[in-house]
Design a protein around this motif. Structure first.
Motif, PDB file in Angstrom:
ATOM      1  N   ALA A  63       1.809  -2.041   7.278  1.00  0.00           N
ATOM      2  CA  ALA A  63       1.849  -0.663   7.163  1.00  0.00           C
ATOM      3  C   ALA A  63       2.148  -0.276   5.681  1.00  0.00           C
ATOM      4  O   ALA A  63       2.673  -0.969   4.893  1.00  0.00           O
ATOM      5  CB  ALA A  63       3.174  -0.368   8.118  1.00  0.00           C
ATOM      6  N   PRO A  64       1.757   0.908   5.283  1.00  0.00           N
ATOM      7  CA  PRO A  64       1.989   1.416   3.983  1.00  0.00           C
ATOM      8  C   PRO A  64       3.585   1.814   3.783  1.00  0.00           C
ATOM      9  O   PRO A  64       4.357   1.951   4.702  1.00  0.00           O
ATOM     10  CB  PRO A  64       1.153   2.571   3.790  1.00  0.00           C
ATOM     11  N   ILE A  65       3.837   2.083   2.497  1.00  0.00           N
ATOM     12  CA  ILE A  65       5.115   2.400   2.308  1.00  0.00           C
ATOM     13  C   ILE A  65       5.171   3.691   1.812  1.00  0.00           C
ATOM     14  O   ILE A  65       4.104   4.291   1.110  1.00  0.00           O
ATOM     15  CB  ILE A  65       5.728   1.271   1.071  1.00  0.00           C
ATOM     16  N   ASP A  66       5.964   4.733   1.961  1.00  0.00           N
ATOM     17  CA  ASP A  66       5.848   6.066   1.409  1.00  0.00           C
ATOM     18  C   ASP A  66       6.266   6.061  -0.160  1.00  0.00           C
ATOM     19  O   ASP A  66       6.952   5.334  -0.568  1.00  0.00           O
ATOM     20  CB  ASP A  66       6.904   6.773   2.088  1.00  0.00           C
ATOM     21  N   LYS A  67       5.514   7.122  -0.722  1.00  0.00           N
ATOM     22  CA  LYS A  67       5.383   6.997  -2.175  1.00  0.00           C
ATOM     23  C   LYS A  67       6.847   7.322  -2.873  1.00  0.00           C
ATOM     24  O   LYS A  67       7.311   6.911  -3.903  1.00  0.00           O
ATOM     25  CB  LYS A  67       4.489   8.373  -2.736  1.00  0.00           C
ATOM     26  N   LYS A  68       7.566   8.127  -2.212  1.00  0.00           N
ATOM     27  CA  LYS A  68       8.965   8.514  -2.672  1.00  0.00           C
ATOM     28  C   LYS A  68       9.727   7.421  -2.697  1.00  0.00           C
ATOM     29  O   LYS A  68      10.531   6.962  -4.030  1.00  0.00           O
ATOM     30  CB  LYS A  68       9.632   9.484  -1.846  1.00  0.00           C
ATOM     31  N   THR A  69       9.746   6.365  -1.687  1.00  0.00           N
ATOM     32  CA  THR A  69      10.470   5.128  -1.838  1.00  0.00           C
ATOM     33  C   THR A  69      10.076   4.185  -2.765  1.00  0.00           C
ATOM     34  O   THR A  69      10.645   3.619  -3.849  1.00  0.00           O
ATOM     35  CB  THR A  69      10.434   4.378  -0.418  1.00  0.00           C
ATOM     36  N   PHE A  70       8.572   4.118  -2.875  1.00  0.00           N
ATOM     37  CA  PHE A  70       7.904   3.135  -4.018  1.00  0.00           C
ATOM     38  C   PHE A  70       8.421   3.468  -5.214  1.00  0.00           C
ATOM     39  O   PHE A  70       8.563   2.710  -5.982  1.00  0.00           O
ATOM     40  CB  PHE A  70       6.405   3.216  -3.718  1.00  0.00           C
ATOM     41  N   ASP A  71       8.258   4.872  -5.633  1.00  0.00           N
ATOM     42  CA  ASP A  71       8.642   5.293  -7.075  1.00  0.00           C
ATOM     43  C   ASP A  71       9.955   5.013  -7.463  1.00  0.00           C
ATOM     44  O   ASP A  71      10.169   4.636  -8.476  1.00  0.00           O
ATOM     45  CB  ASP A  71       8.354   6.733  -6.897  1.00  0.00           C
ATOM     46  N   GLU A 123       0.902  -1.085   0.178  1.00  0.00           N
ATOM     47  CA  GLU A 123       0.153  -0.144  -0.047  1.00  0.00           C
ATOM     48  C   GLU A 123       0.971   1.089   0.015  1.00  0.00           C
ATOM     49  O   GLU A 123       1.845   1.407   0.815  1.00  0.00           O
ATOM     50  CB  GLU A 123      -0.916   0.076   1.157  1.00  0.00           C
ATOM     51  N   VAL A 124       0.566   2.316  -0.882  1.00  0.00           N
ATOM     52  CA  VAL A 124       1.451   3.454  -0.880  1.00  0.00           C
ATOM     53  C   VAL A 124       0.852   4.481  -0.327  1.00  0.00           C
ATOM     54  O   VAL A 124      -0.341   4.835  -0.447  1.00  0.00           O
ATOM     55  CB  VAL A 124       1.791   3.571  -2.426  1.00  0.00           C
ATOM     56  N   SER A 125       1.551   5.602   0.593  1.00  0.00           N
ATOM     57  CA  SER A 125       0.898   6.684   1.098  1.00  0.00           C
ATOM     58  C   SER A 125       1.680   7.922   0.693  1.00  0.00           C
ATOM     59  O   SER A 125       3.131   7.613   0.685  1.00  0.00           O
ATOM     60  CB  SER A 125       1.177   6.206   2.538  1.00  0.00           C
ATOM     61  N   ASP A 126       1.031   8.914   0.534  1.00  0.00           N
ATOM     62  CA  ASP A 126       1.605  10.281   0.042  1.00  0.00           C
ATOM     63  C   ASP A 126       2.197  10.954   1.354  1.00  0.00           C
ATOM     64  O   ASP A 126       2.672  11.881   1.174  1.00  0.00           O
ATOM     65  CB  ASP A 126       0.599  10.892  -0.703  1.00  0.00           C
ATOM     66  N   THR A 127       1.450  10.316   2.471  1.00  0.00           N
ATOM     67  CA  THR A 127       1.668  11.183   3.729  1.00  0.00           C
ATOM     68  C   THR A 127       2.779  11.077   4.532  1.00  0.00           C
ATOM     69  O   THR A 127       3.215  11.779   5.361  1.00  0.00           O
ATOM     70  CB  THR A 127       0.400  11.429   4.428  1.00  0.00           C
ATOM     71  N   ILE A 128       3.236   9.820   4.689  1.00  0.00           N
ATOM     72  CA  ILE A 128       4.465   9.415   5.295  1.00  0.00           C
ATOM     73  C   ILE A 128       5.632   9.927   5.057  1.00  0.00           C
ATOM     74  O   ILE A 128       5.879   9.778   3.811  1.00  0.00           O
ATOM     75  CB  ILE A 128       4.259   7.820   5.804  1.00  0.00           C
TER      76      ILE A 128
END
Length: 877
Positions: free
Chosen positions: A667-675, A600-605
């Motif tokens: 827990a979600p992963i931060d979007k910066k790392t996911f990208d 799951e990807v999060s833009d906020t963390i």
């Protein structure tokens, strides 16, 4: 788009090959880009895919797909070879099964059957290559008997004849009695076989005395026209000027003298049979001996063989030995190891035979080819050790016998207008031949029907040597745009067994017709052998069906399995386990992709420090590996290039990078790392694509919606940039620390869900940059640097650094001390035995350096382990 739990190779392979074909990605036309060209070593039109083809074409596909990704205008020309001997044999066998004898057909009728057979079976192997993933430009497919290809061959023959380089001569040639055709010297394979040496008694004319001669071929006595002795051999001085009687035949033949005779071999005398031995023919010419040909074209004896006429040579050998023994003409027999020439194609024993044949003079033609490889290195062979083989063949070259007594092939463009051997003209067409014949004879009334074209066909290799030029029309039309753009080609991938047959001859032809090399690099693959080092063959039953392997392990799995162990020029000991390893790699990559896409990807963390560091490290590692890969490709170490990518993906990406960035459970992963993870995955896919085209395209298309212009096959190869080598070295040290922590957890049964403390004495003054990663992957509650040893802790070392894991109540200290004490005792004993070896002067002086290195390494490891155990014991006590 739903991601399947399992990678379905069958549907994926069919889907993406169809997609690539629909979008014409394989096709090339001249444009502004730099061309990268490969011409396929054309497999026999009779053939089906075997393991050698699999290896050879996988390597070509790797090179062409990589060139495409690097922005070259990649063109891989496929095709098949008409394979005169093999195909004619297949068609003759088919006709025989239908009750039809080739000899009852006209040439035209037979060729109709041959073309029918070719149209029915000729495309099989090319279709099979598609299953492998071969990205050939199928629109450019060539067959060596295509009209334009045939025109190139005929034009070449006429040109060389007009230059005085092709001539017709009555020579002794290699005759294949099964295929009923001549063979070049290079098509004869010599095998050691156990045979017999027959000692035959020839009666001296007008005397009761006999002369004994040793021979391996008693059946050839019917062709004897002399007995030869060495003039310096005193044993036979009384026979000078006398004559001998041939056993059974009863013919009287002269006893001649020549120093050619080896006084040490056999009896010191030689029976001379000029029609059936190259050296005997030379002797016969020197001494004006009669030439008696005793064989029919199928190696049965003719009328000169008397009552053996019509029988096969090997049958006669057995029967005549009995007759000679019965009439007292066989003194004895001995076993004898002999080198026997056999046909490369039919395996039949070759028969030396005198006949009118066409030859190409090679002495001058070969000089530019020698210079290009061995002097200027304009053309490079990989591995370089094959330079010596190339040199040996080319520096000992003889005129090439280019005619074959076959109907299937390019018919020799010589037209006879009279009964004499020299009454012929050479021309590209019958119309041109008529004009030339009229000039030669002064008879203007001569017409096409008055001429008879030579019945022979050209050696298959005479068309194959033009291949890189002819496929682009370079022989017929040297100024055409395709030829000027794509020629010279870049790389040739082939087996060392045809280094002379094909590679050297293409080089010779290239310089003769264009003044240029036909290609720049020749990658010589090894042979695919079984685990017992036997060459794979249908007759041995040790060659798996490549299509069955693809069905079982996937095309990508088989490609990887083959290439992981396929270093240039070295034979591959094939084992299906290799393909299983390739399939496991496929599954590893697929599961890694599913893992990433499952987060799951999060833009906020915010981005964790451990992920930031991990990304910086993997980017550096990717660039380091890319530099290695480029170097491997430059040196044609294809297997090493794949292994570098394999380690990058399996070890660095899957085993380390994904663990370093993986979010905690649920827990979600931060979007910066996911990208960034997706970006790194895409870079990996680009590197993998030449080797594993189907899997990589499938994942690429799953990552995002892509237009045909965004397909992986035509994307861009990663750009080589500078990288921080210290960052990589620092991580390698951090990985050692993480491994130390994990080992302690495993040995002491400390669950990973339980956090532990870690304290360290930083003797090496190592960077703390990767501490966040160590903390995450070790599940460490705190990492503290200390100046003194920590009491009551378990310890390990990483280089000179000491690490301490304080013991919680979960560990029984007394039990741990007892266990460590036992381990210490064992290691001390082991060290003592190693040091005893190293202090033994005799062992040190006689052992190979490699063995000594191993023993010294054992000593160093034991000393390090003892120090660690002693440190642990001290802290526990």
């Amino acid at each position: 788009m739903t991601i399947p739990a399992q990678f379905d190779a069958k549907s994926v392979e069919q889907k993406w090959y169809g997609y690539w074909m629909e979008n014409n990605y394989f096709h090339s036309e001249p444009d502004h880009r730099t061309p990268y060209t490969i011409t396929i070593p054309p497999p026999n039109v009779t053939g089906v895919l075997h393991m050698g083809h699999m290896l050879n074409n996988t390597i070509q596909d790797v090179l062409i797909r990589r060139a495409r990704l690097k922005g070259f205008n990649a063109c891989w020309v496929p095709g098949t070879d008409h394979a005169s001997i093999a195909t004619e044999a297949k068609v003759v066998a088919k006709l025989k099964s239908e009750g039809i004898n080739k000899n009852d057909l006209s040439r035209e009728e037979f060729l109709e059957h041959a073309w029918d057979w070719t149209h029915k079976y000729g495309g099989v192997i090319l279709d099979q290559l598609k299953k492998l993933g071969a990205s050939c430009d199928w629109e450019r497919t060539k067959f060596t008997m295509d009209p334009d290809m045939s025109a190139s061959v005929i034009k070449s023959f006429v040109d060389l004849y007009n230059k005085g380089m092709i001539y017709r001569g009555y020579r002794m040639v290699n005759w294949d009695p099964e295929a009923k055709t001549t063979l070049s010297d290079e098509e004869v394979i010599f095998e050691e076989r156990q045979g017999k040496l027959y000692f035959l008694k020839y009666q001296i004319e007008g005397s009761a005395d006999f002369l004994t001669v040793a021979t391996t071929r008693p059946e050839t006595i019917f062709g004897d026209t002399a007995i030869c002795i060495n003039p310096n051999d005193e044993r036979f001085s009384h026979l000078k000027g006398k004559r001998a009687i041939v056993p059974i035949a009863g013919r009287v033949i002269p006893i001649i003298e020549d120093e050619y005779v080896d006084v040490e071999f056999g009896t010191g005398c030689l029976k001379v049979t000029p029609a059936h031995d190259m050296n005997d023919k030379t002797l016969g010419d020197k001494h004006n001996l009669e030439v008696i040909d005793i064989f029919n074209e199928d190696a049965t004896l003719n009328s000169f063989g008397l009552h053996y006429a019509g029988k096969d040579r090997f049958v006669v050998r057995e029967e005549i030995a009995k007759e000679l023994e019965e009439n007292g003409s066989l003194a004895k027999t001995e076993t004898h190891l002999n080198k026997v020439g056999t046909s490369e194609r039919t395996k039949a024993v070759i028969e030396p035979r005198l006949s009118d044949q066409w030859f190409l003079k090679m002495e001058e033609l070969v000089k530019p080819a020698i210079k290009a490889v061995l002097e200027t290195e304009e053309i490079k062979l990989y591995p370089k050790r094959f330079d010596n083989t190339y040199r040996h063949w080319l520096e000992n070259i003889r005129d090439w016998n280019i005619s074959r007594q076959l109907w299937w092939g390019h018919r020799i463009p010589a037209f006879f207008y009279g009964d004499g051997k020299e009454d012929f003209v050479v021309a590209e067409t019958i119309q041109d031949a008529v004009v030339l014949a009229q000039k030669a004879t002064g008879k203007t009334e001569l017409k096409a029907e008055d001429l008879r074209q030579d019945v022979d066909a050209l050696d298959t290799w005479f068309s194959a040597w033009l291949w890189p030029m002819a496929v682009f029309g370079g022989i017929i039309e040297p100024e055409n745009k395709d030829f000027k753009y794509y020629y010279p080609t870049n790389d040739l991938v082939t087996g060392p067994d045809i280094l002379f047959f094909w590679v050297a001859r293409m080089i010779i032809a290239g310089y003769e017709y264009t003044g240029e090399k036909p290609f720049s690099n020749v990658y010589l693959t090894g042979l695919v052998r079984d685990k017992q080092r036997r060459k794979m063959s249908k007759s041995l039953g040790n060659s798996p069906d490549p299509l069955d392997l693809i069905d079982k392990f996937s095309a990508d799995g088989v490609r990887v399995g083959l290439l992981l162990s396929a270093s240039a020029g070295n034979d591959i000991m094939f084992d299906e386990e290799l393909c299983s390893q390739g399939k496991a790699f496929t599954n590893k990559i697929w599961n890694a992709f599913r893992l990433i896409k499952g987060w799951e990807v999060s833009d906020t963390i915010p981005q964790p420090e451990s992920s930031k560091v991990a990304i910086e490290w993997f980017e550096a590692k990717l660039q380091q590996t890319l530099a290695e890969i480029e170097d491997h490709f430059e040196k044609y170490r294809i297997s090493d290039a794949l292994m570098a990518i394999y380690k990058l993906v399996w070890d660095d990406f899957c085993s380390w990078f994904l663990e370093m960035i993986k979010p905690t459970y649920q827990a979600p992963i931060d979007k910066k790392t996911f990208d960034k993870a997706i970006e790194m995955l895409e870079s990996n896919l680009k590197l993998l694509h030449p080797f594993m085209p189907f899997l990589t395209e499938e994942i690429w298309q799953h990552i995002a919606e892509r237009t045909p212009e965004q397909a992986l096959i035509i994307s861009t190869w990663p750009e080589l940039k500078s990288f921080d080598a210290k960052l990589i070295a620092d991580f390698d040290f951090a990985a050692e620390v993480i491994s130390g922590v994990r080992t302690i957890r495993k040995e002491k049964n400390i669950p990973f869900k339980d956090t532990i403390e870690l304290k360290a004495i930083n003797n090496d003054n190592t960077s703390a940059y990767f501490d966040a990663v160590i903390i995450k992957l070790g599940n460490i509650s705190s990492l503290e640097y200390v100046s003194e040893a920590v009491n009551g802790a378990l310890t390990f070392r990483a280089k000179s650094n000491e690490y301490f894991v304080p013991i919680s109540g979960a560990i029984n200290v007394e039990e741990e001390i007892a266990k460590l004490s036992e381990e210490l005792k064992y290691n001390q004993g082991f060290l003592k035995s190693v040091q005893a070896k190293l202090s033994n002067e005799k062992f040190v002086n006689n052992a190979p350096e490699k063995v000594l290195e191993i023993e010294r390494k054992k000593e160093a490891d034991a000393l390090s382990k003892i120090a660690t155990i002693e440190q642990s014991l001290a802290s526990l006590k």
